[in-house]
Scaffold this motif. Sequence first.
Motif, PDB file in Angstrom:
ATOM      1  N   GLY A 186      -1.001   1.513 -12.095  1.00 36.73           N
ATOM      2  CA  GLY A 186      -1.804   2.531 -12.541  1.00 36.73           C
ATOM      3  C   GLY A 186      -1.511   3.937 -12.071  1.00 36.73           C
ATOM      4  N   THR A 187      -1.179   3.993 -10.889  1.00 40.32           N
ATOM      5  CA  THR A 187      -0.528   5.009 -10.251  1.00 40.32           C
ATOM      6  C   THR A 187       0.733   5.663 -10.763  1.00 40.32           C
ATOM      7  N   ALA A 188       1.757   4.627 -10.914  1.00 37.71           N
ATOM      8  CA  ALA A 188       2.841   4.946 -11.530  1.00 37.71           C
ATOM      9  C   ALA A 188       2.845   5.443 -12.956  1.00 37.71           C
ATOM     10  N   LEU A 189       1.895   4.726 -13.765  1.00 46.32           N
ATOM     11  CA  LEU A 189       1.777   4.867 -15.220  1.00 46.32           C
ATOM     12  C   LEU A 189       0.933   6.416 -15.260  1.00 46.32           C
ATOM     13  N   ALA A 190       0.153   6.823 -14.435  1.00 45.78           N
ATOM     14  CA  ALA A 190      -0.372   8.278 -14.359  1.00 45.78           C
ATOM     15  C   ALA A 190       0.541   9.324 -13.963  1.00 45.78           C
ATOM     16  N   ALA A 191       1.409   9.212 -12.950  1.00 48.14           N
ATOM     17  CA  ALA A 191       2.556   9.906 -12.635  1.00 48.14           C
ATOM     18  C   ALA A 191       3.264  10.356 -14.080  1.00 48.14           C
ATOM     19  N   ASP A 249       0.907  -1.145  -0.027  1.00 47.21           N
ATOM     20  CA  ASP A 249      -0.154  -0.054  -0.135  1.00 47.21           C
ATOM     21  C   ASP A 249       0.708   1.153   0.144  1.00 47.21           C
ATOM     22  N   PRO A 250       0.316   2.435  -0.040  1.00 44.56           N
ATOM     23  CA  PRO A 250       0.938   3.521  -0.132  1.00 44.56           C
ATOM     24  C   PRO A 250       1.988   3.864   1.131  1.00 44.56           C
ATOM     25  N   GLN A 251       1.811   3.145   2.355  1.00 38.29           N
ATOM     26  CA  GLN A 251       2.733   3.277   3.464  1.00 38.29           C
ATOM     27  C   GLN A 251       3.854   2.217   3.324  1.00 38.29           C
ATOM     28  N   GLY A 252       3.934   1.438   2.325  1.00 35.14           N
ATOM     29  CA  GLY A 252       4.935   0.265   2.013  1.00 35.14           C
ATOM     30  C   GLY A 252       4.509  -0.825   2.714  1.00 35.14           C
ATOM     31  N   VAL A 253       3.300  -1.182   3.172  1.00 36.29           N
ATOM     32  CA  VAL A 253       2.645  -2.565   4.010  1.00 36.29           C
ATOM     33  C   VAL A 253       2.358  -3.513   2.966  1.00 36.29           C
ATOM     34  N   LEU A 254       2.969  -4.686   3.180  1.00 36.47           N
ATOM     35  CA  LEU A 254       2.317  -5.838   2.382  1.00 36.47           C
ATOM     36  C   LEU A 254       0.852  -6.067   2.474  1.00 36.47           C
ATOM     37  N   VAL A 255       0.389  -6.141   1.413  1.00 33.26           N
ATOM     38  CA  VAL A 255      -1.326  -6.484   1.173  1.00 33.26           C
ATOM     39  C   VAL A 255      -1.456  -7.838   0.943  1.00 33.26           C
ATOM     40  N   GLY A 256      -2.697  -8.589   1.564  1.00 36.92           N
ATOM     41  CA  GLY A 256      -3.189  -9.756   1.154  1.00 36.92           C
ATOM     42  C   GLY A 256      -1.899 -10.711   1.500  1.00 36.92           C
ATOM     43  N   ALA A 257      -1.319 -11.068   2.517  1.00 33.26           N
ATOM     44  CA  ALA A 257      -0.114 -11.755   2.643  1.00 33.26           C
ATOM     45  C   ALA A 257      -0.402 -13.073   2.222  1.00 33.26           C
ATOM     46  N   ASP A 265      -3.294 -14.028  -0.044  1.00 30.57           N
ATOM     47  CA  ASP A 265      -4.280 -13.776  -0.991  1.00 30.57           C
ATOM     48  C   ASP A 265      -3.718 -13.378  -2.371  1.00 30.57           C
ATOM     49  N   ALA A 266      -3.454 -14.230  -3.228  1.00 26.23           N
ATOM     50  CA  ALA A 266      -3.127 -13.756  -4.535  1.00 26.23           C
ATOM     51  C   ALA A 266      -3.539 -12.772  -5.161  1.00 26.23           C
ATOM     52  N   LEU A 267      -4.996 -12.907  -5.127  1.00 26.50           N
ATOM     53  CA  LEU A 267      -5.920 -11.965  -5.892  1.00 26.50           C
ATOM     54  C   LEU A 267      -5.769 -10.402  -5.072  1.00 26.50           C
ATOM     55  N   ALA A 268      -5.728 -10.230  -4.085  1.00 26.19           N
ATOM     56  CA  ALA A 268      -5.596  -9.155  -3.425  1.00 26.19           C
ATOM     57  C   ALA A 268      -4.170  -8.647  -3.623  1.00 26.19           C
ATOM     58  N   GLN A 269      -3.255  -9.454  -3.737  1.00 23.37           N
ATOM     59  CA  GLN A 269      -1.948  -8.886  -4.016  1.00 23.37           C
ATOM     60  C   GLN A 269      -1.601  -8.284  -5.622  1.00 23.37           C
ATOM     61  N   ALA A 270      -2.352  -9.175  -6.566  1.00 22.74           N
ATOM     62  CA  ALA A 270      -2.391  -8.736  -7.806  1.00 22.74           C
ATOM     63  C   ALA A 270      -3.085  -7.718  -7.940  1.00 22.74           C
ATOM     64  N   ARG A 271      -4.180  -7.236  -7.381  1.00 27.90           N
ATOM     65  CA  ARG A 271      -4.978  -5.994  -7.618  1.00 27.90           C
ATOM     66  C   ARG A 271      -4.296  -4.849  -7.155  1.00 27.90           C
ATOM     67  N   GLN A 272      -3.507  -5.051  -5.755  1.00 33.45           N
ATOM     68  CA  GLN A 272      -2.614  -4.149  -5.438  1.00 33.45           C
ATOM     69  C   GLN A 272      -1.432  -3.828  -6.217  1.00 33.45           C
ATOM     70  N   VAL A 273      -0.982  -4.808  -6.892  1.00 33.93           N
ATOM     71  CA  VAL A 273       0.185  -4.493  -8.095  1.00 33.93           C
ATOM     72  C   VAL A 273      -0.265  -3.934  -9.142  1.00 33.93           C
ATOM     73  N   PHE A 274      -1.524  -3.973  -9.522  1.00 31.71           N
ATOM     74  CA  PHE A 274      -2.014  -3.199 -10.632  1.00 31.71           C
ATOM     75  C   PHE A 274      -2.498  -1.968 -10.360  1.00 31.71           C
ATOM     76  N   ALA A 275      -2.918  -1.599  -8.988  1.00 36.19           N
ATOM     77  CA  ALA A 275      -3.349  -0.392  -8.673  1.00 36.19           C
ATOM     78  C   ALA A 275      -2.009   0.559  -8.377  1.00 36.19           C
ATOM     79  N   ASN A 276      -0.857  -0.145  -7.958  1.00 35.59           N
ATOM     80  CA  ASN A 276       0.438   0.669  -8.006  1.00 35.59           C
ATOM     81  C   ASN A 276       0.747   0.933  -9.398  1.00 35.59           C
TER      82      ASN A 276
END
Length: 137
Positions: free
Chosen positions: A60-65, A37-45, A47-58
Motif C-alpha cells: 500500500g505504501t509503495a502504491l501510494a508513492a 517494517d520501515p527499519q528493515g526488520v522482519l515482522v512476525g517470524a 506468524d504468517a498473518l502478521a507477515q502477510a499484513r506487513q507485506v500488504f502494508a508495504n
Amino acid sequence: MIEFFERPDGTPPANGYSHAARGAGRLVAVSGQLPVDPQGVLVGAEDALAQARQVFANLGTALAAAGARPPELLRLTFFLTDLADLPAVRTARDEFLGDGPLPTSSLVQVVGLVLPGARIEIDALAVVDDSAAPHAG
C-alpha cells in the motif's frame, strides 16, 4: 480505467481473484514486498498473518508513492514458502482490498526468499487513470 473479468464463461470458479483484467492508463509496477517494517526488520517470524499484513502494508505504501490505490491493482503475484500459509494470506488480502475489485493473481510456492525467515513476498501491477496522473514540470 480497469475492467475485470472475474469468471468469464468457460472458466473455473475463482477464489478471491479475477481470471482476466484489462486497463488503460499509467502502469505502476511494484517490486516484491517482504514482511519488514520501515527499519528493515522482519515482522512476525513465525506468524504468517502478521507477515502477510506487513507485506500488504508495504504494498500500500509503495502504491501510494506512485499515485496508485488498491482498487487500481491489475495483478498480484504471491510467493509463499509454505502453502499452509495461504488462508492467512487470503485474510490479509481481503482486509487490504476490502470491497474493491479482485485483481488477477498467481501463486508460486518457493523454497525460500531473499530474507531469511520471510514466508511471503508479493509483487504487483496497477493501472492508474491517465487523467489522474501527476505531471512533472
